[in-house]
Design a protein around this motif. Structure first.
Motif, PDB file in Angstrom:
ATOM      1  N   LEU A  97       0.842  -1.208   0.000  1.00  9.97           N
ATOM      2  CA  LEU A  97       0.000   0.000   0.000  1.00  9.97           C
ATOM      3  C   LEU A  97       0.876   1.258   0.000  1.00  9.97           C
ATOM      4  N   ARG A 101       1.069   4.261  -2.915  1.00  9.21           N
ATOM      5  CA  ARG A 101       1.022   5.698  -2.598  1.00  9.21           C
ATOM      6  C   ARG A 101       2.262   6.404  -3.135  1.00  9.21           C
ATOM      7  N   THR A 107      -4.425   6.199  -3.191  1.00 16.38           N
ATOM      8  CA  THR A 107      -4.266   6.421  -1.761  1.00 16.38           C
ATOM      9  C   THR A 107      -5.022   5.330  -1.024  1.00 16.38           C
ATOM     10  N   PRO A 108      -4.332   4.567  -0.208  1.00 21.89           N
ATOM     11  CA  PRO A 108      -5.001   3.491   0.534  1.00 21.89           C
ATOM     12  C   PRO A 108      -5.999   4.044   1.543  1.00 21.89           C
ATOM     13  N   GLN A 109      -7.016   3.271   1.813  1.00 20.42           N
ATOM     14  CA  GLN A 109      -8.001   3.659   2.817  1.00 20.42           C
ATOM     15  C   GLN A 109      -7.426   3.407   4.210  1.00 20.42           C
ATOM     16  N   GLN A 110      -7.642   4.360   5.089  1.00 17.30           N
ATOM     17  CA  GLN A 110      -7.139   4.226   6.459  1.00 17.30           C
ATOM     18  C   GLN A 110      -7.730   2.994   7.138  1.00 17.30           C
ATOM     19  N   LYS A 111      -8.949   2.641   6.786  1.00 19.19           N
ATOM     20  CA  LYS A 111      -9.587   1.451   7.372  1.00 19.19           C
ATOM     21  C   LYS A 111      -8.771   0.198   7.044  1.00 19.19           C
ATOM     22  N   ARG A 112      -8.289   0.096   5.815  1.00 22.69           N
ATOM     23  CA  ARG A 112      -7.482  -1.070   5.412  1.00 22.69           C
ATOM     24  C   ARG A 112      -6.141  -1.083   6.146  1.00 22.69           C
ATOM     25  N   GLN A 114      -5.562   0.155   9.067  1.00 24.90           N
ATOM     26  CA  GLN A 114      -5.849  -0.228  10.453  1.00 24.90           C
ATOM     27  C   GLN A 114      -6.097  -1.732  10.565  1.00 24.90           C
ATOM     28  N   GLN A 115      -6.768  -2.315   9.582  1.00 23.72           N
ATOM     29  CA  GLN A 115      -6.978  -3.770   9.587  1.00 23.72           C
ATOM     30  C   GLN A 115      -5.642  -4.504   9.549  1.00 23.72           C
ATOM     31  N   ALA A 137      -2.436   6.690   4.512  1.00 30.00           N
ATOM     32  CA  ALA A 137      -3.663   7.076   3.830  1.00 30.00           C
ATOM     33  C   ALA A 137      -3.962   8.545   4.157  1.00 30.00           C
ATOM     34  N   SER A 138      -4.825   9.101   3.338  1.00 34.61           N
ATOM     35  CA  SER A 138      -5.198  10.493   3.588  1.00 34.61           C
ATOM     36  C   SER A 138      -6.337  10.566   4.584  1.00 34.61           C
TER      37      SER A 138
END
Length: 138
Positions: A97, A101, A107-112, A114-115, A137-138
């Motif tokens: 990820l 970027r 831009t990767p998702q912050q949720k991913r 965090q997972q 992520a942004s």
């Protein structure tokens, strides 16, 4: 006749209790086995510290594409030293990820992110190491 019926009832109750105890022991053992089978593998402290080093290196990915590919190769070599492959997979996904970027491909998702952090940290519980994943992520 009632004198004969009582010993047979006692035997039936005794066998029933024994069968119930055996069934309960088997159920407890099976539950323990199932729980152990499904919990995350536990990496060594050395693996967890190396994983943190790999995560930190993702913050220093070079800007041009040729240098990125060189970084990916060196990161892959370093990651191959991890004994816990499941921890290595989480770290690999995080670094992938970061590469996306760095290349400007998204831009990767912050949720991913965090997972991946939660997943990687689940492998370092016994080592008492908490991996810190800086946001990409942004």
């Amino acid at each position: 006749m009632t004198a004969l019926a009582r010993p047979q009832n006692s035997k039936a109750i005794l066998f029933g209790v024994i069968a119930l105890l055996i069934f309960t022991a088997a159920a407890v053992a099976g539950g323990y086995w199932w729980n152990e089978r499904n919990k995350p593998s536990q990496a060594s402290k050395t693996d967890c510290l190396l994983a943190q080093k790999l995560v930190d290196s993702a913050q220093k990915i070079p800007g041009d594409k040729a240098a990125i590919e060189t970084w990916v190769k060196s990161e892959r070599e370093l990651r191959s030293q991890l004994d816990d492959g499941y921890l290595g997979a989480s770290i690999s996904n995080y670094n992938a990820l970061a590469v996306i970027r760095a290349k400007g491909d998204g831009t990767p998702q912050q949720k991913r992110v965090q997972q991946l952090a939660d997943q990687a940290n689940s492998h370092c519980t016994d080592a008492n190491v908490t991996l810190v994943f800086p946001p990409i992520a942004s």
